[in-house]
Design a protein around this motif. Structure first.
Motif, mmCIF file in Angstrom:
data_model
loop_
_atom_site.group_PDB
_atom_site.id
_atom_site.type_symbol
_atom_site.label_atom_id
_atom_site.label_comp_id
_atom_site.label_asym_id
_atom_site.label_seq_id
_atom_site.Cartn_x
_atom_site.Cartn_y
_atom_site.Cartn_z
ATOM 1 N N GLY A 226 6.044 9.846 -14.382
ATOM 2 C CA GLY A 226 5.298 9.613 -12.691
ATOM 3 C C GLY A 226 6.140 7.957 -12.312
ATOM 4 N N VAL A 227 5.764 7.230 -12.900
ATOM 5 C CA VAL A 227 6.168 5.985 -12.339
ATOM 6 C C VAL A 227 7.397 5.129 -13.178
ATOM 7 C CG1 VAL A 227 3.361 5.000 -12.156
ATOM 8 C CG2 VAL A 227 4.364 5.111 -14.412
ATOM 9 N N ILE A 228 7.570 5.857 -13.999
ATOM 10 C CA ILE A 228 9.132 5.145 -14.464
ATOM 11 C C ILE A 228 10.480 5.597 -14.699
ATOM 12 C CG2 ILE A 228 7.987 3.123 -15.777
ATOM 13 C CD1 ILE A 228 8.163 4.669 -18.805
ATOM 14 N N GLY A 229 10.478 7.058 -14.409
ATOM 15 C CA GLY A 229 10.619 8.204 -15.146
ATOM 16 C C GLY A 229 11.932 8.365 -13.577
ATOM 17 N N ASP A 230 13.470 8.336 -13.905
ATOM 18 C CA ASP A 230 14.786 8.832 -13.108
ATOM 19 C C ASP A 230 14.226 9.666 -11.779
ATOM 20 O OD1 ASP A 230 17.098 9.261 -11.998
ATOM 21 O OD2 ASP A 230 18.241 8.589 -13.613
ATOM 22 N N ASP A 241 2.026 9.044 -8.252
ATOM 23 C CA ASP A 241 0.335 8.873 -8.172
ATOM 24 C C ASP A 241 0.388 7.505 -8.159
ATOM 25 O OD1 ASP A 241 0.979 11.203 -9.821
ATOM 26 O OD2 ASP A 241 1.497 10.321 -11.193
ATOM 27 N N VAL A 242 0.631 6.805 -7.177
ATOM 28 C CA VAL A 242 0.709 5.140 -6.730
ATOM 29 C C VAL A 242 0.179 5.082 -6.392
ATOM 30 C CG1 VAL A 242 0.851 2.959 -6.870
ATOM 31 C CG2 VAL A 242 1.694 3.546 -8.799
ATOM 32 N N ARG A 243 1.099 6.353 -4.976
ATOM 33 C CA ARG A 243 1.116 5.709 -3.580
ATOM 34 C C ARG A 243 -0.250 6.887 -3.093
ATOM 35 N NH1 ARG A 243 6.773 6.289 -4.643
ATOM 36 N NH2 ARG A 243 7.869 4.800 -3.884
ATOM 37 N N THR A 265 -3.182 -7.381 -7.629
ATOM 38 C CA THR A 265 -1.854 -6.518 -6.872
ATOM 39 C C THR A 265 -1.753 -4.980 -7.185
ATOM 40 O OG1 THR A 265 -0.706 -8.644 -8.421
ATOM 41 C CG2 THR A 265 0.529 -6.702 -8.522
ATOM 42 N N LEU A 266 -2.341 -4.279 -8.496
ATOM 43 C CA LEU A 266 -2.889 -2.944 -8.517
ATOM 44 C C LEU A 266 -3.764 -2.300 -7.353
ATOM 45 C CD1 LEU A 266 -3.676 -2.357 -11.913
ATOM 46 C CD2 LEU A 266 -1.265 -1.307 -10.920
ATOM 47 N N LYS A 267 -5.256 -3.159 -6.840
ATOM 48 C CA LYS A 267 -5.247 -2.903 -5.886
ATOM 49 C C LYS A 267 -4.755 -2.836 -4.741
ATOM 50 C CE LYS A 267 -10.492 -3.607 -7.022
ATOM 51 N NZ LYS A 267 -11.539 -4.580 -6.616
ATOM 52 N N ILE A 278 9.999 -1.762 -4.688
ATOM 53 C CA ILE A 278 10.095 -3.371 -5.377
ATOM 54 C C ILE A 278 8.597 -3.830 -5.690
ATOM 55 C CG2 ILE A 278 10.085 -5.950 -4.128
ATOM 56 C CD1 ILE A 278 12.100 -5.497 -3.226
ATOM 57 N N GLU A 279 8.162 -3.246 -4.895
ATOM 58 C CA GLU A 279 6.798 -3.071 -4.802
ATOM 59 C C GLU A 279 5.472 -1.824 -6.095
ATOM 60 O OE1 GLU A 279 4.398 -4.091 -0.660
ATOM 61 O OE2 GLU A 279 5.322 -2.163 -0.949
ATOM 62 N N LEU A 280 6.621 -1.131 -6.143
ATOM 63 C CA LEU A 280 6.606 -0.141 -7.306
ATOM 64 C C LEU A 280 7.179 -0.838 -8.657
ATOM 65 C CD1 LEU A 280 6.281 2.137 -8.834
ATOM 66 C CD2 LEU A 280 7.762 3.050 -8.706
ATOM 67 N N ASN A 281 8.048 -0.958 -8.382
ATOM 68 C CA ASN A 281 8.539 -2.927 -10.008
ATOM 69 C C ASN A 281 7.338 -2.664 -10.043
ATOM 70 O OD1 ASN A 281 11.043 -1.295 -10.658
ATOM 71 N ND2 ASN A 281 11.867 -2.085 -9.553
ATOM 72 N N GLU A 282 6.283 -4.184 -10.004
ATOM 73 C CA GLU A 282 5.283 -5.104 -9.371
ATOM 74 C C GLU A 282 4.304 -3.828 -10.450
ATOM 75 O OE1 GLU A 282 4.109 -7.495 -6.910
ATOM 76 O OE2 GLU A 282 5.711 -7.089 -5.705
ATOM 77 N N VAL A 283 3.939 -2.641 -10.395
ATOM 78 C CA VAL A 283 3.037 -1.731 -10.677
ATOM 79 C C VAL A 283 3.260 -1.720 -12.348
ATOM 80 C CG1 VAL A 283 1.909 0.410 -10.867
ATOM 81 C CG2 VAL A 283 2.169 -1.252 -8.627
ATOM 82 N N ILE A 284 4.943 -1.289 -12.281
ATOM 83 C CA ILE A 284 5.090 -1.026 -13.335
ATOM 84 C C ILE A 284 5.240 -2.178 -14.630
ATOM 85 C CG2 ILE A 284 7.315 -0.292 -14.774
ATOM 86 C CD1 ILE A 284 7.987 0.981 -11.954
ATOM 87 N N ASN A 285 5.818 -2.828 -13.802
ATOM 88 C CA ASN A 285 5.654 -4.494 -14.471
ATOM 89 C C ASN A 285 3.812 -4.613 -15.529
ATOM 90 O OD1 ASN A 285 7.932 -5.432 -14.992
ATOM 91 N ND2 ASN A 285 8.030 -6.517 -13.574
ATOM 92 N N ILE A 286 2.816 -4.019 -14.624
ATOM 93 C CA ILE A 286 1.428 -4.294 -14.934
ATOM 94 C C ILE A 286 1.524 -3.244 -16.098
ATOM 95 C CG2 ILE A 286 -1.023 -4.325 -14.011
ATOM 96 C CD1 ILE A 286 -0.254 -5.256 -11.598
#
Length: 335
Positions: A226-230, A241-243, A265-267, A278-286
């Motif tokens: 749900g966060v890193i899939g294609d 799920d993040v949204r 950042t998560l909050k 771009i913002e989702l990628n920041e979450v993925i990095n965390i």
């Protein structure tokens, strides 16, 4: 015959049974078109395949359990239609969701029809005289109970929304929720295959453990994807799920293991409906930096090992190997 060949063969058999029990010429047309929309859009038919393969493993009559297999898939699609309404999802399996195409009122009715048709179709199992009537009734009871438990799981999932940082949701809460929301129907599919295949109590219990454990792993893998899939593979947008402010284990682990900067950042992005890639990628990095993705992957692997261990009471052979391979596929799904 390996897993993929078995699934392909089953899908052909399933398509024939589905058309027999839920033909395209039913009226009113809009209602039944909406009901069959997701059914026609694909899917691997995991749950009905588990009914079939569990029955096959213990030497049961696979033709006799096809009404039950169709019923399981209708129940699954009923939950998907209503789930998409609640989550306001616009795509599933690469196609627009039912409520997007037909509107919310018709989508609710479409789900309701699948629910009622599932039990109507299940009664066709009674036409096979060699299946014990009590086993059919027990199978239907377990399926009805599973639907209740799924509703409880969905309610829990909704009640967890937005609570990632208030520390009130624990890992055990999450595990209980995904058992109810996802694992219980997969578990029930395996149980029904064993019951209608006239398996022993020991066999049914082993299949139940197998189904529950792959069901838990399935949802954990789903949360990761749900966060890193294609998106092309998933057939739906990533990051939902993040949204939507969900409390998946990936996010829960990150929230409890991040530093102050990561927490800010998560909050900032948690529950943000218009979250950019771009913002989702920041979450993925965390999620990577906190080891959250690895943690959930490792836990899913443990559940798969438990599932495979449960199958060891059955003799070695092709049918057992297929279920073993399916357990491994759960972890590789989405690559």
């Amino acid at each position: 015959m390996g897993l993929q060949d078995s699934i392909t063969s089953f899908q052909k058999l399933f398509a024939i049974s589905l058309e027999r029990f839920l033909p395209d010429n039913l009226e009113p047309k809009d209602l039944y078109s909406a009901s069959k929309h997701l059914l026609k859009s694909g899917g691997k038919r995991l749950r009905p395949f588990l009914v079939y393969q569990s029955c096959k493993l213990i030497g049961g009559d696979v033709e006799a359990i096809m009404p039950a297999a169709v019923s399981i898939e209708l129940i699954h699609n009923f939950t998907l239609i209503h789930d998409d309404i609640m989550d306001r999802d616009e795509f599933r399996r690469g196609v627009p969701t039912v409520h997007v195409l037909w509107g919310v009122p018709m989508a609710i009715l479409a789900g309701d029809v699948l629910f009622s048709k599932a039990f109507e179709i299940f009664f066709h199992c009674f036409s096979f005289r060699h299946i014990d009537r009590e086993r059919i009734l027990e199978s239907m009871r377990r399926l009805a109970n599973a639907v209740t438990v799924i509703a409880e799981g969905q309610a829990l999932d909704m009640s967890f929304e937005g609570k990632l940082f208030d520390m009130s949701i624990t890992e055990l809460d999450y595990l209980n929720m995904i058992y109810k929301k996802t694992a219980v129907l997969i578990k029930t599919a395996c149980e029904i295959g064993g019951l209608l295949g006239m398996g022993s109590l020991e066999s049914v219990n082993a299949l139940s453990k197998y189904g529950e454990n792959i069901g838990m792993a399935f949802q954990m893998r789903d949360d990761i994807l749900g966060v890193i899939g294609d998106e092309k593979v998933l057939g739906k947008p990533v990051g939902s799920d993040v949204r939507e402010g969900k409390c998946t284990l990936v996010l829960l682990h990150a929230a409890r293991n991040c530093d102050d900067n990561q927490r800010r950042t998560l909050k900032k992005y948690y529950g943000k409906r218009d979250l950019s890639n771009i913002e989702l990628n920041e979450v993925i990095n965390i999620l990577k930096e906190t080891g959250s993705l690895d943690y959930v992957s490792s836990l899913a692997e443990k559940y798969v090992l438990s599932a495979k261990e449960a199958l060891k009471i059955f003799p070695k052979g092709e049918d057992r190997d297929i279920l073993m391979e399916l357990a491994d596929y759960i972890l590789a799904r989405g690559y």
